[in-house]
Design a protein around this motif. Structure first.
Motif, PDB file in Angstrom:
ATOM      1  N   ARG A 153       0.827  -1.197   0.000  1.00 13.97           N
ATOM      2  CA  ARG A 153       0.000   0.000   0.000  1.00 13.97           C
ATOM      3  C   ARG A 153       0.870   1.258   0.000  1.00 13.97           C
ATOM      4  NH1 ARG A 153      -4.385   1.353   4.681  1.00 13.97           N
ATOM      5  NH2 ARG A 153      -2.450   1.738   5.835  1.00 13.97           N
ATOM      6  N   ALA A 154       1.970   1.228   0.765  1.00 12.22           N
ATOM      7  CA  ALA A 154       2.876   2.379   0.797  1.00 12.22           C
ATOM      8  C   ALA A 154       3.530   2.599  -0.555  1.00 12.22           C
ATOM      9  CB  ALA A 154       3.935   2.169   1.869  1.00 12.22           C
ATOM     10  N   ARG A 155       3.922   1.506  -1.215  1.00 13.44           N
ATOM     11  CA  ARG A 155       4.529   1.654  -2.536  1.00 13.44           C
ATOM     12  C   ARG A 155       3.550   2.269  -3.528  1.00 13.44           C
ATOM     13  NH1 ARG A 155       7.233  -3.328  -1.246  1.00 13.44           N
ATOM     14  NH2 ARG A 155       5.525  -4.540  -2.117  1.00 13.44           N
ATOM     15  N   LYS A 156       2.301   1.816  -3.476  1.00 15.00           N
ATOM     16  CA  LYS A 156       1.292   2.363  -4.383  1.00 15.00           C
ATOM     17  C   LYS A 156       1.097   3.852  -4.141  1.00 15.00           C
ATOM     18  CE  LYS A 156      -1.553  -1.623  -5.668  1.00 15.00           C
ATOM     19  NZ  LYS A 156      -2.934  -2.168  -5.661  1.00 15.00           N
ATOM     20  N   ARG A 157       1.022   4.239  -2.868  1.00 14.95           N
ATOM     21  CA  ARG A 157       0.843   5.654  -2.550  1.00 14.95           C
ATOM     22  C   ARG A 157       2.040   6.465  -3.004  1.00 14.95           C
ATOM     23  NH1 ARG A 157      -1.571   5.522   3.639  1.00 14.95           N
ATOM     24  NH2 ARG A 157      -3.699   4.856   3.117  1.00 14.95           N
ATOM     25  N   HIS A 158       3.229   5.907  -2.817  1.00 16.61           N
ATOM     26  CA  HIS A 158       4.441   6.610  -3.211  1.00 16.61           C
ATOM     27  C   HIS A 158       4.485   6.819  -4.722  1.00 16.61           C
ATOM     28  CE1 HIS A 158       8.522   8.010  -3.017  1.00 16.61           C
ATOM     29  NE2 HIS A 158       8.965   7.012  -3.770  1.00 16.61           N
ATOM     30  N   VAL A 159       4.169   5.748  -5.464  1.00 15.04           N
ATOM     31  CA  VAL A 159       4.175   5.842  -6.923  1.00 15.04           C
ATOM     32  C   VAL A 159       3.116   6.823  -7.394  1.00 15.04           C
ATOM     33  CG1 VAL A 159       3.735   4.567  -9.052  1.00 15.04           C
ATOM     34  CG2 VAL A 159       5.154   3.549  -7.265  1.00 15.04           C
ATOM     35  N   THR A 160       1.926   6.745  -6.800  1.00 14.30           N
ATOM     36  CA  THR A 160       0.840   7.649  -7.192  1.00 14.30           C
ATOM     37  C   THR A 160       1.205   9.096  -6.910  1.00 14.30           C
ATOM     38  OG1 THR A 160      -0.799   5.942  -6.761  1.00 14.30           O
ATOM     39  CG2 THR A 160      -1.594   8.209  -6.867  1.00 14.30           C
ATOM     40  N   GLY A 161       1.793   9.351  -5.713  1.00 14.45           N
ATOM     41  CA  GLY A 161       2.173  10.709  -5.359  1.00 14.45           C
ATOM     42  C   GLY A 161       3.255  11.247  -6.272  1.00 14.45           C
ATOM     43  N   ARG A 186      12.181   3.625  -6.324  1.00 17.49           N
ATOM     44  CA  ARG A 186      11.886   2.226  -6.046  1.00 17.49           C
ATOM     45  C   ARG A 186      12.752   1.701  -4.903  1.00 17.49           C
ATOM     46  NH1 ARG A 186       8.876  -0.330  -9.967  1.00 17.49           N
ATOM     47  NH2 ARG A 186       8.519   0.845 -11.867  1.00 17.49           N
ATOM     48  N   SER A 187      13.317   2.596  -4.132  1.00 22.07           N
ATOM     49  CA  SER A 187      14.201   2.180  -3.046  1.00 22.07           C
ATOM     50  C   SER A 187      13.417   1.514  -1.919  1.00 22.07           C
ATOM     51  CB  SER A 187      14.933   3.398  -2.472  1.00 22.07           C
ATOM     52  OG  SER A 187      15.523   3.085  -1.237  1.00 22.07           O
ATOM     53  N   PRO A 188      13.754   0.261  -1.547  1.00 22.30           N
ATOM     54  CA  PRO A 188      13.083  -0.385  -0.426  1.00 22.30           C
ATOM     55  C   PRO A 188      13.216   0.422   0.861  1.00 22.30           C
ATOM     56  CG  PRO A 188      14.363  -1.987  -1.678  1.00 22.30           C
ATOM     57  CD  PRO A 188      14.720  -0.628  -2.205  1.00 22.30           C
ATOM     58  N   ALA A 189      14.372   1.085   1.046  1.00 21.41           N
ATOM     59  CA  ALA A 189      14.545   1.885   2.249  1.00 21.41           C
ATOM     60  C   ALA A 189      13.540   3.033   2.297  1.00 21.41           C
ATOM     61  CB  ALA A 189      15.967   2.428   2.295  1.00 21.41           C
ATOM     62  N   GLU A 190      13.266   3.615   1.125  1.00 22.71           N
ATOM     63  CA  GLU A 190      12.298   4.710   1.072  1.00 22.71           C
ATOM     64  C   GLU A 190      10.887   4.193   1.398  1.00 22.71           C
ATOM     65  OE1 GLU A 190      10.610   8.482   0.469  1.00 22.71           O
ATOM     66  OE2 GLU A 190      12.644   7.799   0.892  1.00 22.71           O
ATOM     67  N   TYR A 191      10.540   3.026   0.868  1.00 21.61           N
ATOM     68  CA  TYR A 191       9.223   2.444   1.168  1.00 21.61           C
ATOM     69  C   TYR A 191       9.094   2.178   2.659  1.00 21.61           C
ATOM     70  CZ  TYR A 191       8.915   1.549  -3.861  1.00 21.61           C
ATOM     71  OH  TYR A 191       8.855   1.657  -5.218  1.00 21.61           O
ATOM     72  N   PHE A 192      10.156   1.627   3.251  1.00 21.44           N
ATOM     73  CA  PHE A 192      10.092   1.312   4.680  1.00 21.44           C
ATOM     74  C   PHE A 192       9.960   2.587   5.508  1.00 21.44           C
ATOM     75  CE2 PHE A 192      12.096   0.325   8.786  1.00 21.44           C
ATOM     76  CZ  PHE A 192      11.288  -0.741   9.170  1.00 21.44           C
ATOM     77  N   ARG A 193      10.667   3.670   5.073  1.00 16.53           N
ATOM     78  CA  ARG A 193      10.580   4.924   5.810  1.00 16.53           C
ATOM     79  C   ARG A 193       9.150   5.445   5.831  1.00 16.53           C
ATOM     80  NH1 ARG A 193      10.046   9.967   4.829  1.00 16.53           N
ATOM     81  NH2 ARG A 193       9.996   9.689   2.589  1.00 16.53           N
ATOM     82  N   LEU A 194       8.394   5.220   4.748  1.00 15.39           N
ATOM     83  CA  LEU A 194       7.018   5.715   4.672  1.00 15.39           C
ATOM     84  C   LEU A 194       6.100   5.038   5.678  1.00 15.39           C
ATOM     85  CD1 LEU A 194       6.678   5.811   0.782  1.00 15.39           C
ATOM     86  CD2 LEU A 194       6.925   7.789   2.294  1.00 15.39           C
ATOM     87  N   LEU A 195       6.510   3.856   6.154  1.00 10.23           N
ATOM     88  CA  LEU A 195       5.663   3.091   7.064  1.00 10.23           C
ATOM     89  C   LEU A 195       5.935   3.408   8.534  1.00 10.23           C
ATOM     90  CD1 LEU A 195       5.964  -0.304   5.215  1.00 10.23           C
ATOM     91  CD2 LEU A 195       3.922   1.096   5.342  1.00 10.23           C
ATOM     92  N   ARG A 196       6.971   4.164   8.831  1.00  6.43           N
ATOM     93  CA  ARG A 196       7.332   4.448  10.228  1.00  6.43           C
ATOM     94  C   ARG A 196       6.241   5.276  10.925  1.00  6.43           C
ATOM     95  NH1 ARG A 196      12.316   2.067  12.024  1.00  6.43           N
ATOM     96  NH2 ARG A 196      13.455   1.509  10.160  1.00  6.43           N
TER      97      ARG A 196
END
Length: 416
Positions: free
Chosen positions: A388-396, A406-416
């Motif tokens: 869900r975070a990846r989808k929001r990130h891509v959409t934004g 597409r950085s996994p670290a960036e996706y994980f940061r969005l979930l904190r």
């Protein structure tokens, strides 16, 4: 060289593939840890517990079952349950199919205690625990279900090592902390001030570490139960081990022309004689008789006892197998003390079936089934939140007119 990102990907998708199956086996396994207790509670008339008296022998009980159900013939006689003998039956040639697989008889006077069907949905309370067992062992789909759970068990075994690796701290040249100090957070659950995602992540990782050895034991013993040919090849590679007779397809001897297989009475006498010979030769003590099986698919019989080489709290697996026509010894199973691979396998099976260390271990196995369910559930939740975070990130990023990271670290940061 495979990168950490690959192992993350493998762990994620292996977990998603296994999740539903592990939830089923985890929950059913929790119930099966208390198999006898639940059966006694549900059907005390079938599982009444021990009472004083002289037990009838296996051949007499087999004949008694056939007298009660004349259109059926006995396949197995199991005397391991206190106060109840479980007799496996099948329809005679030309007779209508039976609506049950097992009839329970009183071991002292032979009267019927009840019947149970082990296939299909439960129709009465006597079928509930057999159905739970069928779900746990082969998804209540004999044949195909064994293969499915066998593959899942093998994948689970591999994923135990992958998951463990992913808990290890990544190498870094900047931190002054030692390896153990950097690994310590993986063993902890941070409750205060954490998001739901973070708590689920910590639960998933910490439970996997705390119980890693037991999870591996249950995963690999499941391979033994459902994918035995693979378990055998791997075990034979490192230990002295012989595949159990029930899993072999090369032992059925040719039926002598014009001869009938021996009767239950002859088979019982032959089993007693062969077991006594083996006990003397191997220096073991026979404690009690457990079963006599007419293994038609093997062209033979199995006579099973509990002996001084068995390690479980109850039951036993010391056996002799012999030809159904001439009584020739086909094989012997001694659970411990001889072949190293057989000893290890016996320990794996007894640990898996909660047949060691009394009630405390039963409670532990019941709890472990719930932990396996939790690990599967938290794994799916972690995947869903990341997705869900990846989808929001891509959409934004798309709406902003910039490339999506597409950085996994960036996706994980969005979930904190």
């Amino acid at each position: 060289m495979l990168t950490r990102a690959f192992w993350v990907w493998l762990h994620r998708w292996a977990g998603l593939v296994m999740a539903g199956f592990l939830i089923v086996v985890g929950l059913t396994g929790s119930l099966l840890a208390f198999w006898l207790e639940i059966n006694h509670w549900l059907t005390p008339e079938m599982y009444p517990g021990d009472r004083p008296g002289i037990t009838l022998d296996a051949a007499t009980l087999a004949r008694r079952a056939e007298a009660i159900v004349p259109q059926a013939q006995t396949k197995t006689v199991y005397l391991g349950y206190p106060g109840s003998v479980m007799i496996g039956m099948e329809a005679r040639e030309g007779a209508a199919p039976l609506d049950f697989e097992y009839i329970h008889l009183d071991p002292i006077d032979g009267h019927e205690r009840g019947r149970a069907a082990w296939h299909g949905l439960p129709k009465t309370k006597t079928d509930i625990m057999p159905f739970v067992y069928a779900l746990h062992m082969y998804l209540a789909m004999s044949g195909i279900g064994d293969w499915i759970l066998g593959v899942v068990a093998l994948l689970w075994t591999i994923d135990c090592f992958v998951g463990f690796y992913l808990t290890l701290p990544t190498p870094t040249g900047h931190s002054r902390k030692g390896f153990l100090a950097r690994w310590k957070p993986a063993w902890l659950i941070k409750w205060r001030g954490s998001s739901a995602y973070r708590v689920n992540f910590d639960l998933h990782r910490a439970f996997g570490l705390w119980l890693w050895v037991m999870l591996l034991i249950f995963a690999w013993s499941s391979v033994y139960l459902d994918l035995n040919f693979f378990y055998t090849r791997v075990t034979q590679f490192v230990l002295d081990y012989e595949q159990p007779m029930w899993a072999r397809s090369d032992v059925k001897p040719p039926a002598p022309s014009g001869r009938e297989p021996m009767s239950w009475e002859e088979a019982l006498a032959t089993g007693e004689r062969l077991m006594a010979t083996e006990a003397t030769k191997r220096g073991l003590t026979i404690e009690r008789v457990l079963a006599l099986y007419n293994s038609r698919q093997l062209g033979g019989w199995e006579y099973r006892v509990r002996s001084s080489r068995d390690i479980g709290d109850k039951y036993g697996s010391t056996s002799v197998y012999f030809d159904a026509f001439d009584g020739k010894l086909l094989g012997v199973k001694i659970p411990t003390g001889e072949q190293s691979g057989t000893t290890v396998t016996t320990w794996l099976v007894q640990l898996h079936t909660a047949n060691l260390f009394g009630m405390p271990y039963k409670i532990f196995v019941c709890a472990l089934g719930l932990v396996i369910t939790t690990l599967s559930g938290t794994g799916v939740y972690i995947w869903w939140r990341k997705r869900r975070a990846r989808k929001r990130h891509v959409t934004g990023a798309t709406l902003a007119g910039v490339p999506a990271s597409r950085s996994p670290a960036e996706y994980f940061r969005l979930l904190r």
